[in-house]
Design an enzyme around this catalytic site. Structure first.
Site, mmCIF file in Angstrom:
data_model
loop_
_atom_site.group_PDB
_atom_site.id
_atom_site.type_symbol
_atom_site.label_atom_id
_atom_site.label_comp_id
_atom_site.label_asym_id
_atom_site.label_seq_id
_atom_site.Cartn_x
_atom_site.Cartn_y
_atom_site.Cartn_z
ATOM 1 N N THR A 1 0.835 -1.210 0.000
ATOM 2 C CA THR A 1 0.000 0.000 0.000
ATOM 3 C C THR A 1 0.870 1.261 0.000
ATOM 4 O O THR A 1 0.468 2.285 -0.555
ATOM 5 C CB THR A 1 -0.972 0.038 1.194
ATOM 6 N N GLU B 1 23.328 1.756 9.170
ATOM 7 C CA GLU B 1 23.615 0.387 9.626
ATOM 8 C C GLU B 1 22.835 0.011 10.878
ATOM 9 O O GLU B 1 22.763 -1.171 11.231
ATOM 10 C CB GLU B 1 25.133 0.191 9.823
ATOM 11 N N HIS C 1 8.489 3.521 8.802
ATOM 12 C CA HIS C 1 8.301 2.643 9.967
ATOM 13 C C HIS C 1 7.019 3.055 10.695
ATOM 14 O O HIS C 1 6.796 4.249 10.926
ATOM 15 C CB HIS C 1 9.508 2.740 10.904
HETATM 16 C C1 GAR Z 1 3.723 -0.677 6.768
HETATM 17 O O1 GAR Z 1 2.949 -0.398 7.907
HETATM 18 C C2 GAR Z 1 5.172 -0.315 7.014
HETATM 19 O O2 GAR Z 1 5.329 0.842 7.781
HETATM 20 C C3 GAR Z 1 5.645 -1.523 7.780
HETATM 21 O O3 GAR Z 1 5.001 -2.610 7.155
HETATM 22 C C4 GAR Z 1 3.791 -2.187 6.525
HETATM 23 C C5 GAR Z 1 3.867 -2.542 5.057
HETATM 24 O O4 GAR Z 1 2.650 -2.303 4.410
HETATM 25 N N1 GAR Z 1 7.061 -1.617 7.734
HETATM 26 C C6 GAR Z 1 7.796 -2.069 8.754
HETATM 27 O O5 GAR Z 1 7.326 -2.491 9.785
HETATM 28 C C7 GAR Z 1 9.296 -2.045 8.497
HETATM 29 N N2 GAR Z 1 10.002 -2.126 9.729
HETATM 30 P P1 GAR Z 1 2.551 -2.176 2.820
HETATM 31 O O6 GAR Z 1 3.229 -3.401 2.223
HETATM 32 O O7 GAR Z 1 1.079 -2.191 2.572
HETATM 33 O O8 GAR Z 1 3.199 -0.898 2.393
#
Ligand code: GAR
Length: 202
Positions: free
Chosen positions: A15, A150, A112
């Site tokens: 998304t 990193e 994030h």
């Molecule tokens: C989102 O909420 C993003 O912020 C999170 O995963 C989801 C992906 O949704 N990312 C993390 O947690 C990375 N540490 P999407 O595939 O629908 O964009």
């Protein structure tokens, strides 16, 4: 007008990738063009979104690589082929090595789903973040877009936005609110901001 060639790295629903594609179409992103979507999972729906938008896709799965080093080498070959200048991690659920991140200083963005430094780092990803926010009884949460270095979720913050936690929230309901009210707005805005700066300094 010149545009920064961008690669978006994904693992799931995509998304956030969709928000970037839509922002490019509507003109909110003027300084960047997504030229490649790389997934570490062949079944990621994000790949379908990219194909529908006419964007080239590639799949590099860790199970087909002997090591993290080989995985990252394959990704870097793809990025080089497309002349990518900015990498966006949009729901990319794998940690990149210091070797990789140091090759692209201030050229990798990540979204994030929390207010960093809260609920971030190793083990905090996707729904797990929202489960932890609810378990801690937080009244607000949000999302952060930051540069990637990193340290997992440790790079300089570009944008952050608060989102309320509501009574009766499930992790899924909270995740959707954080995406809708914060992530889908902040990530395209950060892509435009950083890309405009790259073009200015070229
Ligand atoms: C989102 O909420 C993003 O912020 C999170 O995963 C989801 C992906 O949704 N990312 C993390 O947690 C990375 N540490 P999407 O595939 O629908 O964009």
């Amino acid at each position: 007008m010149k545009k920064v060639p961008v690669a978006v790295m994904v693992s799931g629903g995509g998304t956030n990738l969709q928000a970037i594609i839509d922002a490019e179409k509507s003109g909110k992103i003027r300084s960047a063009e997504v030229v490649l979507v790389v997934s570490n999972r062949a079944d990621a729906y994000a790949l379908e979104r990219a194909r529908k938008a006419g964007i080239d896709t590639a799949v590099v799965e860790k199970k087909t690589c002997a090591s993290q080093e080989e995985f990252e080498k394959k990704v870097r070959v793809l990025l080089d082929e497309k002349g990518v200048q900015l990498i966006v991690l949009a729901g990319f659920m794998s940690i990149l090595s210091a070797d990789f991140t140091s090759a692209y200083p201030d050229r990798i963005l990540n979204v994030h789903p929390s207010l960093i430094p809260k609920f971030c780092g190793k083990g905090f990803y996707g729904l797990k973040v929202h489960e932890a926010v609810l378990a801690a009884g937080e009244k607000t949460t949000g999302a952060t877009v930051h540069f990637v270095n990193e340290i997992p979720d440790g790079g300089a913050i570009i944008f952050q936005k608060e989102v309320p936690v509501c009574e009766g929230d499930t992790p899924e309901v909270l995740q959707h609110r954080v995406m809708e009210q914060a992530e889908w707005e902040l990530l395209p805005a950060a892509v435009e901001k950083v890309s405009a700066e790259i073009l200015k300094n070229q």
